[in-house]
Motif scaffolding. Structure first.
Motif, PDB file in Angstrom:
ATOM      1  N   VAL A   1      -4.335  -1.755   9.566  1.00 56.92           N
ATOM      2  CA  VAL A   1      -3.592  -0.810   8.739  1.00 56.92           C
ATOM      3  C   VAL A   1      -3.973  -1.081   7.289  1.00 56.92           C
ATOM      4  O   VAL A   1      -3.879  -2.214   6.818  1.00 56.92           O
ATOM      5  CB  VAL A   1      -2.060  -0.956   8.926  1.00 56.92           C
ATOM      6  CG1 VAL A   1      -1.316   0.035   8.047  1.00 56.92           C
ATOM      7  CG2 VAL A   1      -1.677  -0.766  10.373  1.00 56.92           C
ATOM      8  N   THR A   2      -4.443  -0.036   6.598  1.00 59.03           N
ATOM      9  CA  THR A   2      -4.822  -0.168   5.188  1.00 59.03           C
ATOM     10  C   THR A   2      -3.978   0.778   4.343  1.00 59.03           C
ATOM     11  O   THR A   2      -3.503   1.802   4.826  1.00 59.03           O
ATOM     12  CB  THR A   2      -6.314   0.165   4.977  1.00 59.03           C
ATOM     13  OG1 THR A   2      -6.578   1.468   5.487  1.00 59.03           O
ATOM     14  CG2 THR A   2      -7.203  -0.833   5.680  1.00 59.03           C
ATOM     15  N   ASN A   3      -3.807   0.420   3.070  1.00 56.14           N
ATOM     16  CA  ASN A   3      -3.042   1.288   2.164  1.00 56.14           C
ATOM     17  C   ASN A   3      -3.990   2.244   1.452  1.00 56.14           C
ATOM     18  O   ASN A   3      -5.183   2.303   1.748  1.00 56.14           O
ATOM     19  CB  ASN A   3      -2.218   0.451   1.181  1.00 56.14           C
ATOM     20  CG  ASN A   3      -3.072  -0.414   0.271  1.00 56.14           C
ATOM     21  OD1 ASN A   3      -4.292  -0.317   0.244  1.00 56.14           O
ATOM     22  ND2 ASN A   3      -2.427  -1.285  -0.477  1.00 56.14           N
ATOM     23  N   SER A   4      -3.477   2.998   0.487  1.00 59.58           N
ATOM     24  CA  SER A   4      -4.283   4.017  -0.187  1.00 59.58           C
ATOM     25  C   SER A   4      -5.398   3.425  -1.036  1.00 59.58           C
ATOM     26  O   SER A   4      -6.359   4.114  -1.349  1.00 59.58           O
ATOM     27  CB  SER A   4      -3.387   4.906  -1.049  1.00 59.58           C
ATOM     28  OG  SER A   4      -2.739   4.130  -2.038  1.00 59.58           O
TER      29      SER A   4
ATOM     30  N   VAL B   1       4.616  -3.778   9.028  1.00 60.53           N
ATOM     31  CA  VAL B   1       3.940  -3.025   7.969  1.00 60.53           C
ATOM     32  C   VAL B   1       4.860  -2.898   6.762  1.00 60.53           C
ATOM     33  O   VAL B   1       6.084  -2.975   6.892  1.00 60.53           O
ATOM     34  CB  VAL B   1       3.519  -1.619   8.469  1.00 60.53           C
ATOM     35  CG1 VAL B   1       2.437  -1.727   9.530  1.00 60.53           C
ATOM     36  CG2 VAL B   1       4.686  -0.840   8.997  1.00 60.53           C
TER      37      VAL B   1
ATOM     38  N   GLU C   1      -2.910   8.437  10.457  1.00 66.75           N
ATOM     39  CA  GLU C   1      -2.435   8.332   9.076  1.00 66.75           C
ATOM     40  C   GLU C   1      -0.949   8.601   9.039  1.00 66.75           C
ATOM     41  O   GLU C   1      -0.433   9.408   9.809  1.00 66.75           O
ATOM     42  CB  GLU C   1      -3.172   9.322   8.200  1.00 66.75           C
ATOM     43  CG  GLU C   1      -4.659   9.081   8.146  1.00 66.75           C
ATOM     44  CD  GLU C   1      -5.434  10.199   7.478  1.00 66.75           C
ATOM     45  OE1 GLU C   1      -4.883  11.319   7.395  1.00 66.75           O
ATOM     46  OE2 GLU C   1      -6.561   9.959   7.065  1.00 66.75           O
TER      47      GLU C   1
ATOM     48  N   ASP D   1       3.761   4.786  -0.037  1.00 66.89           N
ATOM     49  CA  ASP D   1       2.303   4.822  -0.136  1.00 66.89           C
ATOM     50  C   ASP D   1       1.760   5.626   1.049  1.00 66.89           C
ATOM     51  O   ASP D   1       2.498   6.051   1.921  1.00 66.89           O
ATOM     52  CB  ASP D   1       1.732   3.404  -0.114  1.00 66.89           C
ATOM     53  CG  ASP D   1       0.348   3.307  -0.739  1.00 66.89           C
ATOM     54  OD1 ASP D   1      -0.248   4.363  -1.044  1.00 66.89           O
ATOM     55  OD2 ASP D   1      -0.145   2.183  -0.939  1.00 66.89           O
TER      56      ASP D   1
ATOM     57  N   SER E   1       2.516   8.392   5.915  1.00 67.55           N
ATOM     58  CA  SER E   1       2.895   8.101   4.532  1.00 67.55           C
ATOM     59  C   SER E   1       4.363   7.759   4.466  1.00 67.55           C
ATOM     60  O   SER E   1       5.167   8.171   5.298  1.00 67.55           O
ATOM     61  CB  SER E   1       2.566   9.294   3.623  1.00 67.55           C
ATOM     62  OG  SER E   1       3.342  10.406   4.008  1.00 67.55           O
TER      63      SER E   1
ATOM     64  N   TYR F   1      -0.838   5.366   4.254  1.00 67.51           N
ATOM     65  CA  TYR F   1      -1.425   4.319   5.083  1.00 67.51           C
ATOM     66  C   TYR F   1      -2.341   4.922   6.143  1.00 67.51           C
ATOM     67  O   TYR F   1      -2.089   6.002   6.653  1.00 67.51           O
ATOM     68  CB  TYR F   1      -0.325   3.497   5.764  1.00 67.51           C
ATOM     69  CG  TYR F   1       0.546   2.766   4.773  1.00 67.51           C
ATOM     70  CD1 TYR F   1       0.159   1.542   4.259  1.00 67.51           C
ATOM     71  CD2 TYR F   1       1.742   3.311   4.343  1.00 67.51           C
ATOM     72  CE1 TYR F   1       0.944   0.882   3.337  1.00 67.51           C
ATOM     73  CE2 TYR F   1       2.538   2.657   3.428  1.00 67.51           C
ATOM     74  CZ  TYR F   1       2.134   1.435   2.932  1.00 67.51           C
ATOM     75  OH  TYR F   1       2.914   0.790   2.012  1.00 67.51           O
TER      76      TYR F   1
END
Length: 133
Positions: A83-86, A108, A129, A113, A131, A115
């Motif tokens: 899992v990555t952020n913006s 998480v 995705e 943000d 948010s 994600y």
């Protein structure tokens, strides 16, 4: 007489505190979308056209407060979940073996943000995705 008055007063105050606390508690936001849509890409070369359709795994993702749960309906072996952020920073990751674990949970962030979820296993890649507002 003073003891009875103090007892009645303390019971009244403790009941008021409990009632006040119960009315102020708010559970999880019911308007927040909990199911995360996942899309899968076959694990083949994008320049080649396969002769037959490759079956995609059945994986469901649901978001609950600070937990992201993945349900693997079919065992697909070892799967890496990221899992990555913006900004592209990895905020949570794990590797699980779906042959033994039909479900996995990631913690998480709850920060507002956007994600992105990436799943990679033997023969497939998937992404999703969500948010936070």
């Amino acid at each position: 007489m003073k003891k009875i008055a103090i007892l009645i007063l303390s019971l009244f105050l403790s009941n008021g505190i409990n009632t006040f606390g119960a009315t102020k508690y708010k559970g999880p936001d019911e308007t927040e979308k909990t199911k995360v849509d996942l899309n899968f890409i076959g694990g083949h070369d994008p320049n080649l056209r396969p002769r037959s359709e490759v079956p995609q795994p059945s994986i469901t993702a649901e978001l609950f407060a600070d937990q992201l749960a993945f349900y693997f309906d079919d065992p697909v072996g070892e799967v890496a979940v990221t899992v990555t952020n913006s900004c592209g920073q990895v905020v949570s990751a794990c590797t699980c073996n779906t042959d033994f674990e039909p479900m996995t949970i990631l913690i998480v962030p709850t920060d507002p943000d956007f994600y992105r979820i990436e799943l990679e296993g033997a023969g497939f890649k998937g992404y999703g995705e969500y948010s936070r507002n």
